[in-house]
Write a protein that holds these residues in place. Structure first.
Motif, mmCIF file in Angstrom:
data_model
loop_
_atom_site.group_PDB
_atom_site.id
_atom_site.type_symbol
_atom_site.label_atom_id
_atom_site.label_comp_id
_atom_site.label_asym_id
_atom_site.label_seq_id
_atom_site.Cartn_x
_atom_site.Cartn_y
_atom_site.Cartn_z
ATOM 1 N N ARG A 25 -11.066 -3.271 -15.228
ATOM 2 C CA ARG A 25 -10.504 -3.827 -14.004
ATOM 3 C C ARG A 25 -10.207 -2.703 -13.023
ATOM 4 O O ARG A 25 -9.891 -1.580 -13.436
ATOM 5 C CB ARG A 25 -9.216 -4.611 -14.285
ATOM 6 C CG ARG A 25 -9.459 -5.979 -14.872
ATOM 7 C CD ARG A 25 -8.178 -6.785 -15.037
ATOM 8 N NE ARG A 25 -7.414 -6.347 -16.187
ATOM 9 C CZ ARG A 25 -6.541 -7.129 -16.843
ATOM 10 N NH1 ARG A 25 -6.329 -8.365 -16.429
ATOM 11 N NH2 ARG A 25 -5.870 -6.674 -17.882
ATOM 12 N N THR A 26 -10.340 -3.005 -11.744
ATOM 13 C CA THR A 26 -10.028 -2.027 -10.705
ATOM 14 C C THR A 26 -9.228 -2.697 -9.599
ATOM 15 O O THR A 26 -9.317 -3.912 -9.398
ATOM 16 C CB THR A 26 -11.300 -1.409 -10.086
ATOM 17 O OG1 THR A 26 -12.048 -2.442 -9.418
ATOM 18 C CG2 THR A 26 -12.175 -0.752 -11.137
ATOM 19 N N TRP A 27 -8.449 -1.888 -8.878
ATOM 20 C CA TRP A 27 -7.695 -2.355 -7.716
ATOM 21 C C TRP A 27 -7.867 -1.347 -6.595
ATOM 22 O O TRP A 27 -7.940 -0.127 -6.831
ATOM 23 C CB TRP A 27 -6.206 -2.490 -8.048
ATOM 24 C CG TRP A 27 -5.905 -3.552 -9.062
ATOM 25 C CD1 TRP A 27 -5.562 -4.853 -8.832
ATOM 26 C CD2 TRP A 27 -5.904 -3.409 -10.499
ATOM 27 N NE1 TRP A 27 -5.350 -5.521 -10.019
ATOM 28 C CE2 TRP A 27 -5.561 -4.663 -11.057
ATOM 29 C CE3 TRP A 27 -6.184 -2.339 -11.362
ATOM 30 C CZ2 TRP A 27 -5.464 -4.885 -12.426
ATOM 31 C CZ3 TRP A 27 -6.100 -2.547 -12.730
ATOM 32 C CH2 TRP A 27 -5.741 -3.811 -13.238
ATOM 33 N N ARG A 28 -7.981 -1.840 -5.396
ATOM 34 C CA ARG A 28 -8.123 -1.020 -4.190
ATOM 35 C C ARG A 28 -9.357 -0.120 -4.297
ATOM 36 O O ARG A 28 -10.390 -0.556 -4.781
ATOM 37 C CB ARG A 28 -6.829 -0.232 -3.911
ATOM 38 C CG ARG A 28 -5.636 -1.149 -3.641
ATOM 39 C CD ARG A 28 -4.388 -0.369 -3.241
ATOM 40 N NE ARG A 28 -3.950 0.570 -4.253
ATOM 41 C CZ ARG A 28 -3.216 0.219 -5.307
ATOM 42 N NH1 ARG A 28 -2.850 -1.035 -5.476
ATOM 43 N NH2 ARG A 28 -2.851 1.120 -6.191
#
Length: 380
Positions: A25-28
């Motif tokens: 998962r990744t954010w930004r």
């Protein structure tokens, strides 16, 4: 994991123990997308990358711990004053990484998965990330009838081979259906279900990694520019076909690295081979007797990108001929011609960069502008 599949297959054949770290998962503004992987062998050798250099050192140490303990680990890396220079993402994003042992005891399905990947056949690997079950566990789903070989298991869904388990039969059935749908769309990501596969969002997070066959690139016209475009397409992960009706030009000596080299009239090749929404078509012949019947056919397909080489004057003549052939304006609007972005390049290699840059921008919604002149997110 596709980019390191051949390397870790060598380790496995040699009996080398290793762990695989996967971005889940990744954010930004994270530098790598879910599915990016790094493998760490017991002898310290490393293949792949999970962040382009930001947190590889920290993940390497986690992988060594996983090899010692035999237990999967889930780690999250972001950016903070304390972490930025040690194990943080200086780009400002956040990334979650699953690290798991990949030996026969913990991932017996891996040889099957690697075989599917290297044969360019679709397969999905699912793993539990969080909930009331420990991280890890593998359920492998492939859209075929069960082959009866060791490790295969009957599936409740016809036409699907299922190997491994997430620890619960009902959960396996629910995730198998989720994985089939995501694999058909070429999607990798996290799904949430109940402990036994119920349609609930509060219990289990399951990572589904899809290995769909690579997208196809069809290059028509066996010229020097085609050689450069084909090499760039291979570098970017496409299954590349070069087609030309002239056998003197379409030779393996001139195109040694392409996946398929075809001597045939281009429009006839296109009539005989299916095109899907991930296919890109590059028409580099700029000769009306090849271009017009080929483009008239190409513009009726769902191809993601259709580009044609030639001057603006050539293109105006091409449009007039296509209109005479009854090609509607809505279809002509899909045609990228003159092909490529305005980079000012001259050589075949520079032209290939221009063409591939346009294809990448179209795929991910980029503007083609210099980043220094925009305020848009770097990673769309």
């Amino acid at each position: 994991m596709r980019d390191i599949a051949e390397s870790i297959a060598v380790w496995q054949a040699a009996g080398v123990r290793f762990a695989v770290a996967t971005v889940v998962r990744t954010w930004r503004s994270a530098p790598r997308r879910p599915g990016a992987a790094m493998a760490v062998a017991e002898n310290g050798e490393v293949y792949g990358s999970v962040s382009g250099g930001c947190v590889e050192g920290a993940v390497y140490e986690v992988a060594r711990e996983v090899l010692d303990s035999g237990e999967a680990a889930l780690r999250t890396y972001g950016v903070s004053d304390d972490e930025a220079l040690e194990a943080g993402l200086t780009c400002g994003g956040t990334v979650e990484i699953l690290v798991r042992p990949a030996d026969d005891a913990h991932f017996p399905e891996l040889p099957y998965v690697l075989g599917r990947i290297t044969a360019e056949r679709p397969v999905a690997v699912t793993s539990i990330l969080s909930g009331d079950l420990p991280p890890g566990g593998n359920l492998v789903v492939a859209p075929d009838t069960p082959d009866g070989s060791p490790g295969g298991s009957p599936s409740s869904s016809p036409g699907v081979t299922v190997r491994g388990t997430l620890g619960d039969g009902r959960l396996d059935g629910a995730i198998t259906e989720q994985a089939r749908g995501m694999l058909a769309q070429g999607r990798t990501g996290v799904v949430r279900v109940g402990r036994h596969g119920e349609r609930r969002m509060d219990r289990l997070a399951v990572f589904v990694q899809s290995f769909a066959p690579p997208p196809r690139m069809l290059v028509f016209g066996a010229i020097d520019f085609a050689g450069a475009v084909a090499r760039m397409g291979k570098f970017l992960g496409y299954h590349v076909t070069v087609c030309d009706a002239r056998p003197v030009f379409a030779t393996r000596k001139r195109f040694p690295d392409v996946d398929e080299l075809v001597v045939q009239w281009p429009h006839r090749y296109l009539e005989e081979h299916p095109v899907d929404g991930s296919t890109v078509i590059c028409v580099l012949t700029h000769d009306p007797k090849f271009d017009i019947p080929l483009l008239a056919r190409a513009l009726r397909t769902p191809a993601r990108y259709i580009g044609a080489m030639g001057s603006r004057r050539t293109h105006e003549d091409r449009l007039a001929r296509l209109r005479e052939d009854g090609v509607p304006e809505s279809a002509l609007a899909r045609l990228s011609a003159p092909i490529g972005l305005d980079l000012g390049g001259r050589t075949p290699e520079e032209t290939a960069v221009s063409i591939m840059a346009e294809i990448i921008a179209l795929r991910w919604g980029g503007t083609g502008e210099r980043l220094t002149r925009t305020e848009l997110p770097i990673h769309h």
